[in-house]
Design an enzyme around this catalytic site. Sequence first.
Site, PDB file in Angstrom:
ATOM      1  N   ASP A 219       0.951  -1.326  -0.079  1.00  0.00           N
ATOM      2  CA  ASP A 219       0.119   0.107  -0.133  1.00  0.00           C
ATOM      3  C   ASP A 219       0.972   1.175   0.042  1.00  0.00           C
ATOM      4  OD1 ASP A 219      -2.274   1.977   0.712  1.00  0.00           O
ATOM      5  OD2 ASP A 219      -3.355   0.012   1.040  1.00  0.00           O
ATOM      6  N   HIS A 242       2.125   2.292  -3.165  1.00  0.00           N
ATOM      7  CA  HIS A 242       1.100   3.091  -3.894  1.00  0.00           C
ATOM      8  C   HIS A 242       1.733   4.647  -3.707  1.00  0.00           C
ATOM      9  CE1 HIS A 242      -2.668   0.197  -3.280  1.00  0.00           C
ATOM     10  NE2 HIS A 242      -1.574  -0.238  -4.002  1.00  0.00           N
TER      11      HIS A 242
END
Length: 404
Positions: A219, A242
Amino acid sequence: MKINIAIIVSFLFLAHFGAAQPGVLDISKFGGAPNSDISQAFTTAWNEACASTTAVKIMIPDGTYKLNSIDVKGPCKAPIEVQVDGTIQAPVNQDEIKGADQWVKFMYVDQLTLSGKGVFDGQGTEVWKAKTGGPAWSGKGPMSKVFMNFGFNFLNNTVIRDITSKDSKNFQVMVFSCNNITFDGFTITAPKDSPNTDGIHMGKSTDVKILNSNIGTGDDCISVGDGTKNLTVQNVKCGPGHGISIGSLGKIETEENVEGVLVKNCTLTETDNGVRVKTWPNEPATLTISDLNFEDITMVNVKNPVIIDQEYCPWNQCNKQNPSKIKITKVSFKNIQGTSGTEEGVVLICSAGVPCDGVELNNVDLTFNGAPTVAKCSNVTPTVVGKAPACQAPGAAPAAAPAA
Ligand SMILES: *[C@@H]1O[C@H](CO)[C@@H](O)[C@H](O)[C@H]1NC(C)=O
Ligand SMILES: *[C@@H]1O[C@H](CO)[C@@H](O)[C@H](O)[C@H]1NC(C)=O
Ligand SMILES: *[C@@H]1O[C@H](CO)[C@@H](O)[C@H](O)[C@H]1NC(C)=O
Ligand SMILES: *[C@@H]1O[C@H](CO)[C@@H](O)[C@H](O)[C@H]1NC(C)=O
């Protein structure tokens, strides 16, 4: 006589320099042996260290250890260093840690140092499978209770040096309500498809520094929550992941301002986003996000390299009727180069209610398939210095939806 003087001199020497050395508490002295659970040994060592009026170092030498959880608190009487050179393994099953949301949790300490070549292995694989619809997870309770590898809460003047956080079941590191906390030479690792394994998430903290670190996870590499002031991210590599995100913000009315973020000399490789600010539309918070400087950043095939998204609404599950009430001001993107994974290298979607101001694009030079990328902008007129794509209206075709 000569000998006696030599003895006295060396005694004085030892007394002087010996006193300056911190006392060392080896975990083995407390029954903490390799291949066993050292939770109790660590807690006992911590309590002794915390009561010491002189600096103390707790040592966990090479070897593999099991750790149920650590939940230790200050205030302590003197600086404490915890040097970990071994590999520390979390329980595979969430249930073994009763009620804990953070596996290795420190609170209310001043001058804590966590150092060493040690690895904290959250052993998250089984929990990730359950989260992503694999074989049923044996644990009870909501997934949100799944524990994070590290919780650094209410700490001042703290340094985390070297050390690896691996395969956390949830966020790898939470920094909450800290002042002056530095990660230097820190490593974070987890597969790119491991769910919710944000690298370092922070909130309500001042003077957070993340330096010379390598973050690859499932993430956000770094996610910046409300109340963050004076964050420096420098010489950091991110990917997979991310990207570096501020937000998402807006959901909670009492959220505090984010001010003063410097991200400098970082490389993002194959990440879903590069540098991103995201706020929810139609939500109550009215805070300000200001003084953000993104400088000397290299993008390697990043899907959304530069993005401000004030209509952040993953899976289209929110109402975009009312614009975000969050004001974004004084943001510069300087010397941003490399390759984009999409045609839209720059996306600046600001709030129709409170447009962004003071946004500067200064030498933003990104390519997609060898051609310069475009910029999509709304409710913002960035100042352009040097090379940067000219703004186009988002138009009929919406900007590529950023990944959640
Ligand atoms: C950390 O600093 C804050 C602000 O100065 C102070 O209120 C708090 O007591 C300090 N905490 C510790 C554990 O020293
Ligand atoms: C921040 O903490 C470090 C480590 O304790 C210390 O050396 C440094 O002086 C602190 N910085 C400030 C501004 O207090
Ligand atoms: C932020 O950092 C700057 C420079 O290091 C310093 O002057 C300022 O006081 C800091 N602000 C806060 C809120 O800590
Ligand atoms: C930039 O960061 C890299 C690590 O990613 C480091 O090797 C290099 O020395 C840094 N450059 C500067 C000028 O600090």
